[in-house]
Design a protein around this motif. Structure first.
Motif, PDB file in Angstrom:
ATOM      1  N   ALA A 185     -21.335 -34.363 -75.503  1.00 12.66           N
ATOM      2  CA  ALA A 185     -21.322 -34.890 -74.139  1.00 12.66           C
ATOM      3  C   ALA A 185     -22.466 -35.862 -73.931  1.00 12.66           C
ATOM      4  O   ALA A 185     -23.496 -35.803 -74.608  1.00 12.66           O
ATOM      5  N   ALA A 186     -22.274 -36.775 -72.974  1.00 17.01           N
ATOM      6  CA  ALA A 186     -23.309 -37.685 -72.490  1.00 17.01           C
ATOM      7  C   ALA A 186     -23.197 -37.719 -70.975  1.00 17.01           C
ATOM      8  O   ALA A 186     -22.134 -38.039 -70.441  1.00 17.01           O
ATOM      9  N   ASN A 187     -24.273 -37.380 -70.276  1.00 19.72           N
ATOM     10  CA  ASN A 187     -24.204 -37.231 -68.827  1.00 19.72           C
ATOM     11  C   ASN A 187     -25.451 -37.784 -68.151  1.00 19.72           C
ATOM     12  O   ASN A 187     -26.544 -37.817 -68.741  1.00 19.72           O
ATOM     13  N   ILE A 188     -25.284 -38.194 -66.906  1.00 17.36           N
ATOM     14  CA  ILE A 188     -26.405 -38.533 -66.030  1.00 17.36           C
ATOM     15  C   ILE A 188     -26.714 -37.307 -65.184  1.00 17.36           C
ATOM     16  O   ILE A 188     -25.814 -36.725 -64.563  1.00 17.36           O
ATOM     17  N   PRO A 207     -33.489 -39.729 -61.865  1.00 22.42           N
ATOM     18  CA  PRO A 207     -32.322 -39.573 -62.744  1.00 22.42           C
ATOM     19  C   PRO A 207     -32.742 -39.289 -64.179  1.00 22.42           C
ATOM     20  O   PRO A 207     -33.870 -39.595 -64.596  1.00 22.42           O
ATOM     21  N   TYR A 208     -31.799 -38.739 -64.950  1.00 24.17           N
ATOM     22  CA  TYR A 208     -32.061 -38.400 -66.347  1.00 24.17           C
ATOM     23  C   TYR A 208     -30.766 -38.582 -67.134  1.00 24.17           C
ATOM     24  O   TYR A 208     -29.698 -38.118 -66.713  1.00 24.17           O
ATOM     25  N   LEU A 209     -30.851 -39.267 -68.277  1.00 23.59           N
ATOM     26  CA  LEU A 209     -29.713 -39.457 -69.167  1.00 23.59           C
ATOM     27  C   LEU A 209     -29.835 -38.500 -70.334  1.00 23.59           C
ATOM     28  O   LEU A 209     -30.841 -38.507 -71.052  1.00 23.59           O
ATOM     29  N   ASP A 210     -28.801 -37.675 -70.550  1.00 28.84           N
ATOM     30  CA  ASP A 210     -28.858 -36.621 -71.563  1.00 28.84           C
ATOM     31  C   ASP A 210     -27.709 -36.781 -72.556  1.00 28.84           C
ATOM     32  O   ASP A 210     -26.563 -37.026 -72.166  1.00 28.84           O
ATOM     33  N   TRP A 250     -44.385 -44.011 -60.266  1.00 27.85           N
ATOM     34  CA  TRP A 250     -43.285 -43.829 -61.210  1.00 27.85           C
ATOM     35  C   TRP A 250     -43.801 -43.420 -62.584  1.00 27.85           C
ATOM     36  O   TRP A 250     -44.796 -43.959 -63.074  1.00 27.85           O
ATOM     37  N   LEU A 251     -43.117 -42.488 -63.190  1.00 28.77           N
ATOM     38  CA  LEU A 251     -43.399 -42.129 -64.572  1.00 28.77           C
ATOM     39  C   LEU A 251     -42.078 -41.848 -65.274  1.00 28.77           C
ATOM     40  O   LEU A 251     -41.050 -41.626 -64.634  1.00 28.77           O
ATOM     41  N   HIS A 252     -42.096 -41.873 -66.603  1.00 26.84           N
ATOM     42  CA  HIS A 252     -40.868 -41.573 -67.337  1.00 26.84           C
ATOM     43  C   HIS A 252     -41.101 -40.459 -68.335  1.00 26.84           C
ATOM     44  O   HIS A 252     -42.219 -40.214 -68.805  1.00 26.84           O
ATOM     45  N   LEU A 253     -40.008 -39.774 -68.651  1.00 26.18           N
ATOM     46  CA  LEU A 253     -40.015 -38.572 -69.482  1.00 26.18           C
ATOM     47  C   LEU A 253     -38.971 -38.707 -70.568  1.00 26.18           C
ATOM     48  O   LEU A 253     -37.824 -39.067 -70.297  1.00 26.18           O
ATOM     49  N   GLY A 254     -39.350 -38.417 -71.803  1.00 29.07           N
ATOM     50  CA  GLY A 254     -38.415 -38.368 -72.916  1.00 29.07           C
ATOM     51  C   GLY A 254     -38.469 -37.007 -73.585  1.00 29.07           C
ATOM     52  O   GLY A 254     -39.542 -36.378 -73.636  1.00 29.07           O
ATOM     53  N   GLN A 255     -37.338 -36.542 -74.096  1.00 26.72           N
ATOM     54  CA  GLN A 255     -37.271 -35.219 -74.716  1.00 26.72           C
ATOM     55  C   GLN A 255     -36.360 -35.237 -75.932  1.00 26.72           C
ATOM     56  O   GLN A 255     -35.359 -35.955 -75.963  1.00 26.72           O
ATOM     57  N   MET A 256     -36.721 -34.416 -76.934  1.00 26.30           N
ATOM     58  CA  MET A 256     -35.888 -34.189 -78.104  1.00 26.30           C
ATOM     59  C   MET A 256     -35.959 -32.701 -78.443  1.00 26.30           C
ATOM     60  O   MET A 256     -37.049 -32.117 -78.483  1.00 26.30           O
ATOM     61  N   HIS A 257     -34.794 -32.098 -78.698  1.00 30.06           N
ATOM     62  CA  HIS A 257     -34.726 -30.673 -79.021  1.00 30.06           C
ATOM     63  C   HIS A 257     -33.811 -30.464 -80.229  1.00 30.06           C
ATOM     64  O   HIS A 257     -32.721 -31.046 -80.293  1.00 30.06           O
ATOM     65  N   GLY A 314     -35.616 -39.968 -68.807  1.00 30.21           N
ATOM     66  CA  GLY A 314     -35.477 -40.023 -67.364  1.00 30.21           C
ATOM     67  C   GLY A 314     -36.651 -40.723 -66.708  1.00 30.21           C
ATOM     68  O   GLY A 314     -37.734 -40.851 -67.291  1.00 30.21           O
ATOM     69  N   ALA A 315     -36.443 -41.188 -65.484  1.00 32.17           N
ATOM     70  CA  ALA A 315     -37.481 -41.810 -64.658  1.00 32.17           C
ATOM     71  C   ALA A 315     -37.682 -40.950 -63.419  1.00 32.17           C
ATOM     72  O   ALA A 315     -36.714 -40.496 -62.802  1.00 32.17           O
ATOM     73  N   LEU A 316     -38.939 -40.756 -63.048  1.00 30.59           N
ATOM     74  CA  LEU A 316     -39.269 -39.868 -61.944  1.00 30.59           C
ATOM     75  C   LEU A 316     -40.166 -40.568 -60.938  1.00 30.59           C
ATOM     76  O   LEU A 316     -41.167 -41.210 -61.321  1.00 30.59           O
ATOM     77  N   TYR A 317     -39.818 -40.444 -59.663  1.00 27.83           N
ATOM     78  CA  TYR A 317     -40.699 -40.882 -58.588  1.00 27.83           C
ATOM     79  C   TYR A 317     -41.519 -39.689 -58.146  1.00 27.83           C
ATOM     80  O   TYR A 317     -40.987 -38.590 -57.961  1.00 27.83           O
ATOM     81  N   THR A 318     -42.822 -39.895 -57.974  1.00 26.03           N
ATOM     82  CA  THR A 318     -43.713 -38.774 -57.678  1.00 26.03           C
ATOM     83  C   THR A 318     -44.389 -38.951 -56.326  1.00 26.03           C
ATOM     84  O   THR A 318     -44.766 -40.066 -55.945  1.00 26.03           O
ATOM     85  N   TRP A 319     -44.510 -37.850 -55.617  1.00 26.74           N
ATOM     86  CA  TRP A 319     -45.356 -37.750 -54.437  1.00 26.74           C
ATOM     87  C   TRP A 319     -46.532 -36.851 -54.795  1.00 26.74           C
ATOM     88  O   TRP A 319     -46.339 -35.759 -55.348  1.00 26.74           O
TER      89      TRP A 319
END
Length: 264
Positions: free
Chosen positions: A140-143, A116-119, A66-73, A98-103
């Motif tokens: 807007a706020a979306n999953i 999933p990712y919350l934007d 598992w890893l997580h990702l954050g973004q700002m634009h 967002g949180a990501l499962y990796t293979w």
């Protein structure tokens, strides 16, 4: 007791966090916008933006999947109408986590990511020469569903990573002001409603292809990104599309939680 406190202080100081990856980039490209509250015409022009994103594995994840990702634009744009008789300024703020499962297939350098990712998005638009309807906005706020593929490979004294990342909204909320009121009536308060948004009435796709090039003393990113937004009602639609070239720098680092500006 004093020895015990000192021992814990030394132990804490040697516990570094997991590795972070930070990417700071500039984005420039074309923008196409339609806002039927302001005008039925399509506006097209250019935009420029500054983006920051960070990747990190979860500190307590023993599986290392598992890893997580954050973004700002932050984006600013300027677009002209088809008849070149009006100008539309825009500024956008976008952020998410967002949180990501990796293979991972280490022998091949391949990695697949899903999660999933919350934007959150606020995109303001200001019309240059129409005083009756001067401004509009997207809120807007979306999953989102997010997924991607990554391929890392080596060359002589360098290494490279090619990554494709895409996300599209599933469920959330957006804001539709009561645009049929006049500009002066809107000054009396925020008129409009928040509504449930999903693929049936709010479609938002973001995807990008990037190449990270790791040299001896620095790591650089080049790439291309595409974004498409369409939402509204049967009587009034809003849309935005951007295509961006990406140029950025990548840093990899670890954080020492016990590090202080003041010497112990």
């Amino acid at each position: 007791m004093l020895l015990t406190i000192c021992w814990y202080s030394v132990s804490w100081a040697t516990e570094w966090s997991v590795e972070h990856e930070n990417v700071l980039s500039i984005r420039y490209g074309g923008i196409w916008q339609q806002d039927q509250y302001l005008t039925p015409l399509l506006y097209s022009g250019q935009h420029i933006g500054l983006s920051n994103e960070w990747w990190q594995r979860f500190q307590q994840d023993s599986t290392q999947h598992w890893l997580h990702l954050g973004q700002m634009h932050v984006t600013g744009g300027m677009a002209y109408s088809e008849r070149m008789n009006n100008l539309l300024y825009s500024i956008g703020l976008q952020g998410g986590w967002g949180a990501l499962y990796t293979w991972q297939w280490n022998d091949l350098g391949l990695q697949a990511l899903v999660g999933p990712y919350l934007d959150l998005e606020l995109w303001g638009k200001l019309q240059a020469s129409n005083v009756n309807k001067p401004y509009s906005m997207d809120l807007a706020a979306n999953i989102y569903a997010m997924g991607g593929l990554s391929w890392a490979f080596r060359a002589k004294k360098t290494s490279y990573r090619l990554r494709y990342l895409a996300r599209f909204n599933l469920l959330g909320m957006d804001y539709l002001p009561d645009y049929w009121h006049s500009y002066f009536e809107m000054g009396e308060g925020v008129l409009g409603d928040f509504r449930c948004a999903g693929l049936w009435n709010h479609r938002h796709l973001k995807h990008e292809l990037t190449l990270d090039m790791q040299f001896k003393r620095s790591t650089w990113r080049v790439g291309i990104a595409h974004e498409y937004l369409e939402y509204g009602t049967r009587t009034m639609m809003f849309s935005r599309e951007t295509v961006s070239a990406i140029l950025g720098c990548v840093w990899q680092y670890k954080v020492n939680p016990a590090k202080s500006f003041v010497a112990w």
